[in-house]
Design a protein around this motif. Structure first.
Motif, short mmCIF file in Angstrom:
data_model
loop_
_atom_site.label_atom_id
_atom_site.label_comp_id
_atom_site.label_asym_id
_atom_site.label_seq_id
_atom_site.Cartn_x
_atom_site.Cartn_y
_atom_site.Cartn_z
N SER A 172 0.85 -1.19 0.00
CA SER A 172 0.00 0.00 0.00
C SER A 172 0.88 1.24 0.00
CB SER A 172 -0.91 0.02 1.24
OG SER A 172 -1.68 1.21 1.29
N ALA A 173 0.31 2.34 -0.44
CA ALA A 173 1.05 3.61 -0.38
C ALA A 173 1.05 4.18 1.04
CB ALA A 173 0.42 4.62 -1.35
N LYS A 174 0.15 3.67 1.89
CA LYS A 174 0.01 4.21 3.26
C LYS A 174 0.05 3.10 4.29
CE LYS A 174 -2.68 8.23 1.82
NZ LYS A 174 -3.81 9.10 2.11
N ASP A 175 0.56 3.42 5.46
CA ASP A 175 0.60 2.39 6.50
C ASP A 175 -0.80 1.98 6.94
OD1 ASP A 175 0.17 4.77 7.83
OD2 ASP A 175 1.83 4.57 9.22
N THR A 176 -1.78 2.91 6.87
CA THR A 176 -3.16 2.51 7.21
C THR A 176 -3.67 1.47 6.21
OG1 THR A 176 -3.93 4.47 6.01
CG2 THR A 176 -3.89 4.61 8.40
N GLY A 177 -3.26 1.61 4.94
CA GLY A 177 -3.64 0.63 3.93
C GLY A 177 -3.10 -0.75 4.27
N LEU A 178 -1.89 -0.80 4.82
CA LEU A 178 -1.32 -2.09 5.22
C LEU A 178 -2.11 -2.69 6.38
CD1 LEU A 178 2.50 -1.33 4.91
CD2 LEU A 178 1.04 -2.59 3.31
N LEU A 179 -2.53 -1.83 7.32
CA LEU A 179 -3.36 -2.32 8.43
C LEU A 179 -4.67 -2.90 7.90
CD1 LEU A 179 -3.81 -2.64 11.50
CD2 LEU A 179 -4.78 -0.33 11.50
N TYR A 180 -5.31 -2.19 6.97
CA TYR A 180 -6.54 -2.70 6.37
C TYR A 180 -6.29 -4.03 5.65
CZ TYR A 180 -8.39 2.08 7.05
OH TYR A 180 -8.80 3.28 7.57
N GLY A 181 -5.14 -4.13 4.99
CA GLY A 181 -4.79 -5.37 4.30
C GLY A 181 -4.62 -6.54 5.26
N VAL A 182 -4.04 -6.25 6.42
CA VAL A 182 -3.88 -7.29 7.45
C VAL A 182 -5.25 -7.76 7.93
CG1 VAL A 182 -3.16 -7.69 9.85
CG2 VAL A 182 -1.57 -6.65 8.20
N TYR A 183 -6.16 -6.82 8.17
CA TYR A 183 -7.52 -7.23 8.59
C TYR A 183 -8.22 -8.01 7.48
CZ TYR A 183 -7.22 -4.54 12.90
OH TYR A 183 -6.85 -4.09 14.14
N HIS A 184 -7.89 -7.70 6.24
CA HIS A 184 -8.49 -8.44 5.11
C HIS A 184 -8.06 -9.91 5.15
CE1 HIS A 184 -9.91 -8.20 0.68
NE2 HIS A 184 -9.82 -9.46 1.02
N ILE A 185 -6.77 -10.17 5.31
CA ILE A 185 -6.35 -11.58 5.30
C ILE A 185 -6.80 -12.31 6.57
CG2 ILE A 185 -4.43 -11.23 3.68
CD1 ILE A 185 -2.49 -11.54 6.06
N LEU A 186 -6.90 -11.58 7.68
CA LEU A 186 -7.42 -12.21 8.90
C LEU A 186 -8.90 -12.57 8.72
CD1 LEU A 186 -5.67 -10.10 11.69
CD2 LEU A 186 -5.27 -12.52 11.16
N ARG A 187 -9.63 -11.71 8.00
CA ARG A 187 -11.05 -12.00 7.71
C ARG A 187 -11.15 -13.23 6.82
NH1 ARG A 187 -12.61 -7.18 6.05
NH2 ARG A 187 -12.35 -7.50 3.82
N LEU A 188 -10.28 -13.31 5.81
CA LEU A 188 -10.28 -14.49 4.93
C LEU A 188 -9.99 -15.76 5.74
CD1 LEU A 188 -8.32 -13.16 1.81
CD2 LEU A 188 -10.79 -13.47 2.03
N GLN A 189 -9.02 -15.66 6.65
CA GLN A 189 -8.67 -16.81 7.48
C GLN A 189 -9.85 -17.21 8.37
OE1 GLN A 189 -4.70 -17.38 9.74
NE2 GLN A 189 -6.04 -16.50 11.28
N GLN A 190 -10.49 -16.20 8.96
CA GLN A 190 -11.57 -16.46 9.91
C GLN A 190 -12.82 -17.04 9.23
OE1 GLN A 190 -12.61 -12.91 11.97
NE2 GLN A 190 -13.83 -13.92 13.53
N THR A 191 -13.05 -16.65 7.97
CA THR A 191 -14.21 -17.17 7.24
C THR A 191 -13.86 -18.41 6.41
OG1 THR A 191 -13.80 -15.60 5.44
CG2 THR A 191 -15.36 -14.92 7.13
N LYS A 192 -12.64 -18.90 6.63
CA LYS A 192 -12.15 -20.12 5.96
C LYS A 192 -12.16 -19.99 4.43
CE LYS A 192 -13.06 -23.38 9.73
NZ LYS A 192 -13.69 -22.56 10.74
N ALA A 193 -11.86 -18.80 3.95
CA ALA A 193 -11.73 -18.58 2.50
C ALA A 193 -10.35 -19.09 2.05
CB ALA A 193 -11.88 -17.10 2.18
N PRO A 194 -10.19 -19.42 0.76
CA PRO A 194 -8.88 -19.89 0.28
C PRO A 194 -7.83 -18.79 0.43
CG PRO A 194 -10.61 -20.26 -1.37
CD PRO A 194 -11.21 -19.42 -0.29
N LEU A 195 -6.63 -19.18 0.84
CA LEU A 195 -5.56 -18.21 1.07
C LEU A 195 -4.40 -18.38 0.08
CD1 LEU A 195 -5.59 -18.37 4.96
CD2 LEU A 195 -6.21 -16.40 3.57
N THR A 196 -4.59 -19.27 -0.86
CA THR A 196 -3.55 -19.44 -1.89
C THR A 196 -3.98 -18.71 -3.16
OG1 THR A 196 -4.63 -21.49 -2.56
CG2 THR A 196 -2.79 -21.68 -1.03
N GLN A 197 -3.01 -18.37 -3.95
CA GLN A 197 -3.25 -17.70 -5.24
C GLN A 197 -4.11 -16.43 -5.09
OE1 GLN A 197 -4.84 -21.18 -7.35
NE2 GLN A 197 -2.93 -21.29 -8.50
N LEU A 198 -3.80 -15.66 -4.05
CA LEU A 198 -4.51 -14.39 -3.85
C LEU A 198 -3.95 -13.34 -4.81
CD1 LEU A 198 -4.58 -14.20 0.07
CD2 LEU A 198 -6.44 -14.91 -1.45
#
Length: 679
Positions: free
Chosen positions: A96-122
């Motif tokens: 991301s261009a901003k550190d807040t964007g990186l934080l949002y990205g971290v919450y995105h992958i945690l959401r994917l993990q929590q909802t058992k979405a595929p985490l490969t080939q993102l």
């Protein structure tokens, strides 16, 4: 014996699940704790900041997958606070261009993990639809919350700045997890005291806690502040002393809070002071504040909720006041427009101001708190309501000119874009009073980031994150959520009926309300217009002509009783009791069956929820079960009150395959609840 032991084991599993308690305080942030802990050498972060520290900490605690790299790249500045997520076999890279964007990205992958979405080939690319995604708190300095149904305010003004509640940071984290990046701390019916230096010091403390989570603080301001706080002769926006006062006060705020967002203003509405008190316009008032904020990059969100006593149809007033001022506002002013033309009703057409202001930035104001939807007693999932507005085609720039595309900058260029909603949180352990009201906070955040998401996607995520992904729970509960808004409309105000609530507090029905001593447009009879001929508000060219405020072809569609959507027919037309609806029923019969359907659906929700006991903890199960009982009783109250009252005009029987009323009209008219006031 084996069969019996299996049966006993199943019962024990159910029993152990039911014994556990959960106060709901974790919201949707129930990431499984990473017992082993992902090792620090699996997280790669070159830069450092408080925000990146939070992002790394969240990964260390909860991430259970492969290595993660957080990368700042100015080449992605076009994504604003957005980000990309790319994965290969060994690593996920969030950029991301901003550190807040990186934080949002971290919450995105945690959401994917929590909802058992595929985490490969993102291969994900996210850009927020709106620059400012803001919650408006209607919190008062004494700790009360106007239209708040989840306890007192989170903000402990009397304790600040010395004592800091841990919930401030928990609240910031919850908002950041869904991309909300701005908060108005105080009520739009603002106290001038909010701008006193001692209060600004307290605000500075909250802003410091919010900052690492990417959240800017805003304040609602009272237009009479210069006169009240500093005893100036008046608060006229063209008075040089008044202008100077606001410039000095704004400078003081930015000295304390360099990233302060700006002001939200409710002026000349429902008795609040404003520029019209001095013969000035909304533009005069907004521009004075905008000029004070301009050097610091701050914005003014000026509310279009401007109903003052008038002979004109209340649904027309905002349009009539603001359209003549189009093009007269500074470029750091945004007109904040309620989703519908009246006031956060269970169903309204979209506000005709959207798209009507061609040279002025516009933003939507939704209400997450359920002022008109059963408070925190009723289960009403609001994503379908939000979507109904955002997806509405205004035709302002031709077909496809949805409210979302007009306000997000894609059709109507603006220096800054924004979307807002009135918060529903308080100090209750579960934040929102009703467990399912958490979903409305979540839904607003997700739609503010991406209005193209569907209600179904949002409900699916939220259930999996908040309760369980067990399909036996997920499918029926999702269906309950997705139908709940329409159910509430059915048992409260179907077919375009609106504002027939009890006065002041807006809880429960009062269609007979006729407040002759007050303003007519606070009276239910003003809105439903029931008489021996029929029911509904004539807003066609034979009535108030509110349809003329909509672009073609909507004005023709709404204006013709045959083409008007039936779910809005009583909003735009005074319809005869015996008018034949599309399904062959008379209007009276249709009204009866709609109310009955609403009651039946809530009872089905009760049965459905009782079957969900094995799948979740006992505490949250019981709390929802208790509220559904209240909702079922309230639905019958609404049905009986409205049908018995409107029957005095229709003079027709309630169809015999519908459950008989269990109340008497005279008894219903005696019910008086003692609560709140308007906003």
């Amino acid at each position: 014996m084996k069969i019996l032991s299996k049966h006993i084991l199943a019962l024990l599993l159910i029993f152990s699940c039911r014994l556990s308690a959960d106060d709901g305080s974790q919201l949707w942030l129930r990431f499984p704790e990473n017992k082993k802990g992902i090792s620090a050498d699996k997280i790669f972060v070159k830069n450092s900041s408080p925000t990146l520290h939070i992002a790394s900490r969240e990964l260390m605690r909860y991430w259970q997958g492969q290595s993660v790299e957080l990368r700042i790249s100015k080449s992605l500045s076009g994504l604003k606070e957005g980000y990309t997520i790319i994965s290969d076999r060994n690593k996920i890279t969030i950029t991301s261009a901003k550190d807040t964007g990186l934080l949002y990205g971290v919450y995105h992958i945690l959401r994917l993990q929590q909802t058992k979405a595929p985490l490969t080939q993102l291969n994900i690319r996210e850009k927020p639809a709106y620059d400012v995604r803001i919650l408006n708190h209607w919190d008062n300095l004494d700790g009360t919350i106007e239209r708040g149904y989840a306890g007192h305010s989170l903000w402990k003004w009397e304790e600040l700045p010395d004592k800091i509640s841990p919930r401030y940071e928990e609240y910031a984290r919850a908002n950041a997890s869904v991309g909300i990046n701005a908060v108005v701390l105080n009520n739009v019916n603002a106290s001038p005291e909010m701008l006193r230096t001692d209060y600004l010091e307290k605000v500075k403390t909250i802003a410091g806690i919010f900052r690492p989570y990417g959240i800017k603080v805003y304040l609602s301001v009272n237009f009479s502040s210069p006169k009240i706080l500093s005893h100036l002769q008046n608060s006229d926006p063209l008075n040089k002393e008044v202008k100077h006062w606001w410039k000095e006060k704004t400078h003081e705020i930015y000295q304390l809070i360099p990233d302060f967002g700006g002001f939200l203003v409710k002026a000349n509405s429902e008795g609040q002071p404003g520029p019209q008190d001095y013969g000035r316009t909304h533009a005069d008032g907004a521009n004075m504040l905008a000029d004070a904020l301009k050097p610091y990059g701050g914005i003014v969100m000026w509310r279009a909720f401007v109903y003052s006593p008038s002979k004109e149809d209340r649904a027309k007033q905002a349009y009539l006041e603001f359209v003549p001022l189009d093009g007269k506002f500074r470029d750091n002013v945004i007109i904040q427009i309620k989703n519908g033309p009246i006031d956060f009703q269970p169903r309204e057409p979209f506000n005709p101001l959207f798209g009507a202001l061609r040279k002025t930035a516009e933003m939507v104001e939704f209400q997450i708190t359920q002022e008109y939807l059963g408070f925190s007693n009723h289960l009403v999932f609001l994503a379908p309501l939000f979507k109904e507005t955002l997806d509405s085609d205004t035709y302002a720039y031709g077909k496809g000119s949805t409210v979302a595309r007009i306000t997000d900058g894609s059709l109507h260029k603006a220096k800054i874009t924004a979307i807002s909603a009135v918060a529903n949180v308080g100090e209750d352990p579960n934040w929102t009073g009703h467990e399912f009201a958490q979903a409305n906070w979540y839904a607003f955040g997700r739609l503010a980031w991406n209005p193209d998401l569907t209600s179904e996607q949002i409900a699916d995520e939220w259930i999996k994150m908040t309760f369980t992904d067990n399909p036996r729970f997920l499918a029926p509960v999702k269906n309950m959520m997705l139908t709940s808004r329409e159910t509430a409309v059915d048992y409260m105000m179907p077919l375009g009926l609106h504002h027939i609530f009890a006065a002041g507090h807006h809880y429960g029905p009062e269609p007979w309300g006729d407040y002759k001593e007050g303003r007519p447009d606070w009276s239910p009879v003003y809105y439903h217009q029931a008489d021996s001929e029929g029911i509904g508000f004539d807003r066609t060219n034979t009535g108030s002509n509110a349809i003329s405020q909509y672009f073609s072809p909507l004005n023709e569609i709404y204006g013709n009783i045959k083409t008007c959507p039936e779910n809005l027919i009583l909003w735009f037309h005074h319809v005869p009791w015996n008018y034949r609806m599309k399904d062959g029923k008379t209007l009276w019969e249709e009204l009866c069956y709609k109310y009955d359907t609403g009651v039946k659906n809530v009872r089905e929700y009760q049965k459905l929820w009782d079957r969900m006991a094995p799948y979740i903890d006992a505490q949250r199960f019981t709390e929802v079960q208790t509220r559904l009982k209240t909702q079922a009783r309230d639905a019958v109250w609404w049905k009986d009150a409205c049908l018995l009252y409107f029957q005095t005009f229709s003079k027709q029987p309630i169809p015999y395959d519908i459950e008989r009323p269990v109340h008497n009209l005279d008894d219903l008219k005696k019910i008086k609840l003692n609560m709140g006031h308007h906003n």
